[in-house]
Design an enzyme around this catalytic site. Structure first.
Site, PDB file in Angstrom:
ATOM      1  N   GLY A 101      -2.389  -6.064   1.893  1.00 46.51           N
ATOM      2  CA  GLY A 101      -2.469  -5.585   0.512  1.00 46.51           C
ATOM      3  C   GLY A 101      -3.759  -6.008  -0.037  1.00 46.51           C
ATOM      4  O   GLY A 101      -4.823  -6.046   0.390  1.00 46.51           O
ATOM      5  N   LEU A 102      -3.900  -6.486  -1.497  1.00 54.03           N
ATOM      6  CA  LEU A 102      -4.767  -6.877  -2.169  1.00 54.03           C
ATOM      7  C   LEU A 102      -5.792  -5.557  -2.386  1.00 54.03           C
ATOM      8  O   LEU A 102      -7.261  -6.093  -2.129  1.00 54.03           O
ATOM      9  CB  LEU A 102      -5.648  -8.250  -1.747  1.00 54.03           C
ATOM     10  CG  LEU A 102      -4.585  -9.381  -1.657  1.00 54.03           C
ATOM     11  CD1 LEU A 102      -5.372 -10.691  -0.822  1.00 54.03           C
ATOM     12  CD2 LEU A 102      -4.185  -9.914  -3.126  1.00 54.03           C
ATOM     13  N   CYS A 103      -5.467  -4.642  -2.523  1.00 54.48           N
ATOM     14  CA  CYS A 103      -6.432  -3.658  -2.483  1.00 54.48           C
ATOM     15  C   CYS A 103      -6.115  -2.606  -3.619  1.00 54.48           C
ATOM     16  O   CYS A 103      -5.955  -1.202  -3.558  1.00 54.48           O
ATOM     17  CB  CYS A 103      -6.505  -2.840  -1.303  1.00 54.48           C
ATOM     18  SG  CYS A 103      -5.088  -2.182  -0.583  1.00 54.48           S
ATOM     19  N   GLY A 104      -5.623  -2.889  -4.746  1.00 55.79           N
ATOM     20  CA  GLY A 104      -5.219  -2.290  -5.816  1.00 55.79           C
ATOM     21  C   GLY A 104      -4.233  -1.244  -5.743  1.00 55.79           C
ATOM     22  O   GLY A 104      -3.238  -1.827  -5.023  1.00 55.79           O
ATOM     23  N   PHE A 132      -4.012   1.344  -3.966  1.00 55.08           N
ATOM     24  CA  PHE A 132      -4.220   2.153  -2.810  1.00 55.08           C
ATOM     25  C   PHE A 132      -3.053   2.493  -1.904  1.00 55.08           C
ATOM     26  O   PHE A 132      -2.797   3.525  -1.824  1.00 55.08           O
ATOM     27  CB  PHE A 132      -5.082   1.180  -1.787  1.00 55.08           C
ATOM     28  CG  PHE A 132      -5.196   2.149  -0.472  1.00 55.08           C
ATOM     29  CD1 PHE A 132      -5.964   3.273  -0.204  1.00 55.08           C
ATOM     30  CD2 PHE A 132      -4.640   1.631   0.770  1.00 55.08           C
ATOM     31  CE1 PHE A 132      -6.178   3.716   0.949  1.00 55.08           C
ATOM     32  CE2 PHE A 132      -4.533   2.235   1.855  1.00 55.08           C
ATOM     33  CZ  PHE A 132      -5.229   3.254   2.234  1.00 55.08           C
TER      34      PHE A 132
END
Length: 291
Positions: free
Chosen positions: A89-92, A94
């Site tokens: 994760g940690l990709c907005g 996406f």
């Protein structure tokens, strides 16, 4: 009202978080360059194959001997959805944008009385779809140990899909992924793999014709399975570039937000410290006057 100690601890905590998000932003920026180059390098090959197959398909579309991958089973009762997302994760937005498109497509098919089966590629998509479509999940492809996606990974997925199709387990197959446009723009895309569909290209617009040896059906029977693997590979490469672009943008925003929070907490800390010092001076002056 928080104490000076609490404010100081919180400021240090946010500073540590900012260091992490800044580091992740720099790592994503470094990975993005290679991922973007790979995605762009794969596009001409995919476009050329699309043009060749489109030209071949024109002469075989209505032929009873055309490959099953081209003409389909003649039914549209069972749908296989391949949902490709990231392992982390940690990709907005996406992952959620891909899942949102796939979920909407699945719900539409279910409302029409169709049977839906879902193959997930990437842990995050599976986690989100499990909540309301858990009974539709039939298998999962784990790429968490793969640092750079290769053609062999896509070929394995394509082989699994083709084996399932040849066994009569579904009629229509669609791939869901994010197409990379820029660092701040990733486009959720649904691409039908089976029966094969082709986009209109420059060659078709120019109405160019060829004579093939052997005939179109024989060539299509050999190229269509490769085309499916190529399209899966292209989708995975587009996903990889989109993931790094989305993560870079998300971590940049997080770093900026952390900086603004540090500024606000620092102001609050200074005001609180000033109030404490003022109260202490008042107490000292009041005590001196009492004497």
């Amino acid at each position: 009202m928080p104490s000076l100690k609490d404010l100081k601890i919180r400021i240090e905590s946010v500073k540590s978080t900012r260091k992490i998000t800044k580091a992740m932003q720099m790592v994503a920026a470094a990975k993005l360059r290679r991922a973007e180059e790979n995605a762009q390098a794969a596009r001409p090959y995919a476009e050329r194959m699309n043009a060749v197959l489109s030209n071949l398909a024109k002469g075989s579309a209505d032929s009873p001997t055309a490959p099953l991958l081209l003409r389909g089973t003649g039914k549209s009762d069972v749908y296989l959805l391949i949902v490709a997302t990231a392992e982390r994760g940690l990709c907005g937005g996406f992952n959620s944008s891909i899942v949102k498109l796939a979920r909407a497509h699945a719900e539409k098919l279910l409302s029409e009385g169709k049977t839906v089966r879902i193959l997930t590629v990437g842990k995050k998509g599976r986690e989100q779809l499990r909540r309301d479509l858990g009974d539709k999940l039939i298998d999962h492809v784990d790429l968490s140990d793969v640092k750079i996606v290769g053609y062999s990974n896509a070929s394995a997925i394509a082989t699994q899909v083709l084996t399932s199709f040849n066994a009569g387990e579904f009629d229509v197959c669609t791939l869901f992924y994010n197409r990379f446009a820029s660092v701040i723009s990733q486009i959720p895309t649904a691409k039908q793999l089976i029966p094969a569909t082709f986009e209109e290209g420059e060659e078709e617009a120019a109405a160019m014709s060829y004579e093939y040896e052997p005939d179109e059906d024989a060539i299509l029977a050999d190229l269509l399975p490769r085309s499916i693997a190529t399209q899966v590979f292209t989708g995975l490469l587009e996903n990889a570039a989109s993931e790094q672009g989305a993560r870079m943008s998300a971590m940049d925003n997080a770093t900026r937000n952390a900086g603004e929070m540090i500024d606000k907490l620092t102001i609050q800390f200074n005001r609180t410290r000033q109030a404490v010092i003022t109260n202490e001076l008042i107490e000292i002056i009041s005590g001196a006057e009492a004497l």
